[in-house]
Design an enzyme around this catalytic site. Structure first.
Site, mmCIF file in Angstrom:
data_model
loop_
_atom_site.group_PDB
_atom_site.id
_atom_site.type_symbol
_atom_site.label_atom_id
_atom_site.label_comp_id
_atom_site.label_asym_id
_atom_site.label_seq_id
_atom_site.Cartn_x
_atom_site.Cartn_y
_atom_site.Cartn_z
ATOM 1 N N SER A 159 -8.295 -98.530 -5.127
ATOM 2 C CA SER A 159 -7.487 -99.435 -5.942
ATOM 3 C C SER A 159 -7.141 -100.709 -5.173
ATOM 4 C CB SER A 159 -6.177 -98.742 -6.333
ATOM 5 O OG SER A 159 -5.422 -98.476 -5.166
ATOM 6 N N GLY B 163 -1.714 -95.720 -9.393
ATOM 7 C CA GLY B 163 -0.819 -94.568 -9.564
ATOM 8 C C GLY B 163 0.042 -94.608 -10.813
ATOM 9 N N CYS C 252 -9.941 -92.928 -2.764
ATOM 10 C CA CYS C 252 -8.647 -93.004 -3.429
ATOM 11 C C CYS C 252 -8.373 -91.655 -4.104
ATOM 12 C CB CYS C 252 -8.700 -94.119 -4.472
ATOM 13 S SG CYS C 252 -7.222 -94.268 -5.483
ATOM 14 N N ASN C 253 -7.263 -91.046 -3.755
ATOM 15 C CA ASN C 253 -6.910 -89.746 -4.355
ATOM 16 C C ASN C 253 -6.639 -89.886 -5.850
ATOM 17 O OD1 ASN C 253 -6.221 -87.795 -1.839
ATOM 18 N ND2 ASN C 253 -5.733 -89.904 -1.359
ATOM 19 N N CYS D 188 -2.398 -90.220 -0.055
ATOM 20 C CA CYS D 188 -2.857 -91.495 -0.627
ATOM 21 C C CYS D 188 -3.478 -92.267 0.518
ATOM 22 C CB CYS D 188 -1.661 -92.252 -1.204
ATOM 23 S SG CYS D 188 -1.993 -93.995 -1.570
ATOM 24 N N THR D 189 -4.621 -92.900 0.285
ATOM 25 C CA THR D 189 -5.350 -93.515 1.400
ATOM 26 C C THR D 189 -4.655 -94.752 1.967
ATOM 27 O OG1 THR D 189 -6.729 -94.675 -0.226
ATOM 28 C CG2 THR D 189 -7.589 -92.623 0.697
ATOM 29 N N HIS D 190 -3.674 -95.278 1.246
ATOM 30 C CA HIS D 190 -2.893 -96.389 1.811
ATOM 31 C C HIS D 190 -1.965 -95.912 2.946
ATOM 32 C CE1 HIS D 190 -4.105 -98.571 -1.825
ATOM 33 N NE2 HIS D 190 -3.579 -99.671 -1.331
#
Ligand code: DGL
Length: 273
Positions: A23, A55, A85-86, A195-197
């Site tokens: 995202s 999200g 991205c989950n 979350c990849t962030h």
């Protein structure tokens, strides 16, 4: 009848790039693991930052973004896609797999490794609201969360802090403090960065929760899974020289290039999507 691929065309496909997207900039945390493990692979990365966060979007909205980005990456020659991205994996990977025949690697919060790592049987999951309310996450808990207490926390606004490059500021730390408090109150000894962030604020999270809490992320596991899949499908590159990464972003932020380069750790070619 369609033509059978010849050995030489299979070889040339193997030297095509890997398409990775998120995202926004969060998937760069996964991209780093992929580049470290597979330095001879050409990598394409799309940050869909204009549409972040995913999200808070509906599954239909996320699917539409994922299919548009997949079309773009496939048109650029991607031999395999990584949904870094989950939230996008939960909402859109089934739709993607229905539409495309190339291998697609997704990701999900590390519930299983956390359940195995926890000493007291209480694990915390930090993720987006979209991931936490997904059917995939419910299935994950059903499979691997049965023998542990799982405390979940949706982190509204945290992705936006990271998109803005606010990795060390007090307001981001305060948000993290607020979201980690319920996990600590329940006694979690292991916390999943779902979350990849979030790996980009791992140091802040560690400061807030203390050094005794184990933090688990999935970037390295995804890179390993990708490597195995490339080997199984004969798609590992035969090129023996280090490759650069091509980035695309649709961010309207003035500091978009600066944020990507900071997260990637070096200067990069960044095009506008
Ligand atoms: N990096 C995405 C994830 O792993 C963030 C989702 C979002 O944009 O809300 O879930």
């Amino acid at each position: 009848m369609s033509a059978q691929p010849t050995i030489s065309s299979e070889r040339s496909i193997a030297n095509n790039p890997i398409g990775v997207f998120d995202s926004g900039v969060g998937g760069i945390s996964v991209l780093k693991h992929i580049h470290a493990l597979l330095p001879y692979e050409q990598l394409l990365y799309v940050a869909d930052s204009q549409y972040a966060p995913y999200g808070s979007k509906t599954n239909a909205e996320i699917q539409s973004r994922c299919l548009a980005i997949a079309d773009f990456l496939i048109a650029k020659g991607a031999k395999v896609l990584v949904v870094a991205c989950n939230t996008a994996t939960a909402a859109a990977i089934d739709a993607m797999r229905e539409r495309y025949s190339l291998p697609i690697i997704g990701m999900e919060p590390a519930v299983k490794p956390a359940a195995e790592a926890s000493k007291n049987g209480i694990i915390g999951i930090l993720a987006t609201v979209g991931t936490l309310k997904s059917a995939q996450f419910a299935a994950l808990l059903e499979s691997y969360g049965r023998n542990v207490e799982v405390v979940t926390q949706g982190c509204v606004g945290l992705v936006e802090c990271i998109e803005r490059g606010e990795l060390t500021v007090n307001s981001t730390k305060e948000l993290i403090r607020q979201y980690c408090a319920p996990l600590l109150a329940e006694g979690a000894d292991t916390i999943v960065l779902g979350c990849t962030h979030y790996p980009f604020v791992r140091d802040l999270i560690a400061e807030v929760v203390g050094q005794d809490i184990v933090l688990i992320e999935t970037g390295a596991a995804v890179a390993n899974q990708l490597k195995n899949r490339l080997i199984e499908t004969g798609l590992l590159s035969s090129v023996q020289q280090s490759c650069e990464v091509n980035f695309w972003t649709n961010s309207k932020a003035k500091n978009a290039k600066q944020v990507i380069e900071r997260l990637w750790g070096k200067s990069a070619e960044i095009k506008t999507l």
